[in-house]
Design an enzyme around this catalytic site. Structure first.
Site, mmCIF file in Angstrom:
data_model
loop_
_atom_site.group_PDB
_atom_site.id
_atom_site.type_symbol
_atom_site.label_atom_id
_atom_site.label_comp_id
_atom_site.label_asym_id
_atom_site.label_seq_id
_atom_site.Cartn_x
_atom_site.Cartn_y
_atom_site.Cartn_z
ATOM 1 N N HIS A 80 0.833 -1.211 0.000
ATOM 2 C CA HIS A 80 0.000 0.000 0.000
ATOM 3 C C HIS A 80 0.862 1.254 0.000
ATOM 4 O O HIS A 80 2.066 1.196 0.247
ATOM 5 C CB HIS A 80 -0.956 0.021 1.206
ATOM 6 C CG HIS A 80 -0.296 0.137 2.541
ATOM 7 N ND1 HIS A 80 0.111 -0.948 3.284
ATOM 8 C CD2 HIS A 80 0.056 1.215 3.287
ATOM 9 C CE1 HIS A 80 0.669 -0.545 4.416
ATOM 10 N NE2 HIS A 80 0.660 0.781 4.443
ATOM 11 N N GLU A 136 -3.637 4.203 2.012
ATOM 12 C CA GLU A 136 -3.849 4.553 3.412
ATOM 13 C C GLU A 136 -3.802 6.076 3.531
ATOM 14 O O GLU A 136 -2.914 6.724 2.956
ATOM 15 C CB GLU A 136 -2.750 3.922 4.281
ATOM 16 C CG GLU A 136 -2.890 4.227 5.769
ATOM 17 C CD GLU A 136 -1.818 3.564 6.634
ATOM 18 O OE1 GLU A 136 -0.988 2.807 6.104
ATOM 19 O OE2 GLU A 136 -1.817 3.820 7.852
#
Lengths: 139, 139
Positions: free
Chosen positions: B81, B130
């Site tokens: 991520h 995120e």
């Protein structure tokens, strides 16, 4: 050798045009640079600046692009590689060769106009890793 | 909302211990922080500093970790991520909800001790994203 700046995260996309819209309208990037072709790597490139690093959007250029296979597996695109800076590309190449790491092809000029090479992801814990000589001037 | 700092790149690994050896001995990272468990996310975490950002090494914690499936597909590990900073997590959550982006679970405390949430990769051009409220003090 020491771990240098994370120059950019390479993110593959089927369409730089739609990715620019995503980074402008959804991610609200303030600096999106002009896209350009990098025929040596068979990719089209567009840099998106964050305050401390960059996203390098890459789209296949031609049918035999190294990205074609990646996008077949990941049709929406996704994270493709990480690029770290070094002060001296020849020294870095010799260093990684000495560590027994597979280097993918010759050292060549990358998207920032400085020499780069790629390290095999299977030798780098699954991360396709680009090593890039730092530009002489801050970009 | 505007695109903030790339706080870190999340890199999944089957073993933080062997990844620390890789980042210390091969990548020559000068700052590798102490690993710790993040039971809320079912991961073990270790931050590796670059001069401008961080690599977040993440290893599954327990058998029902969200990383288990990722590592089944990518046994060596790999890029998992991207984490971008925002000044206000509630404002950012409302912003992305207003854009019709799917948010994965509640806002919760992340590895840097500030609130975070994750956006669905299928709504983010294939990138699990995120969003993290910036720490009050520079880390």
């Amino acid at each position: 050798m020491k771990l240098g700046r994370l120059n950019h995260v390479g993110v593959a996309t089927p369409s730089i045009e739609s990715s620019i819209a995503h980074y402008r309208e959804t991610m609200r990037a303030e600096v999106i640079r002009e896209p350009f072709d990098l025929p040596e790597q068979k990719v089209k490139v567009c840099f998106v600046d964050t305050p401390n690093s960059q996203i390098e959007l890459i789209e296949p250029l031609g049918e035999d692009s190294p990205l074609t296979n990646f996008l077949a597996k990941n049709p929406l695109g996704g994270q493709h590689h990480l690029c770290f800076e070094v002060p001296d590309i020849d020294e870095a190449r010799a260093y990684f060769e000495g560590k027994g790491k597979r280097i993918l092809g010759p050292t060549r000029i990358g998207a920032h106009g400085t020499p780069i090479f790629f390290l095999h992801p299977k030798d780098m814990e699954g991360v396709l890793t680009e090593i890039m000589e730092s530009p002489r001037q801050a970009h």
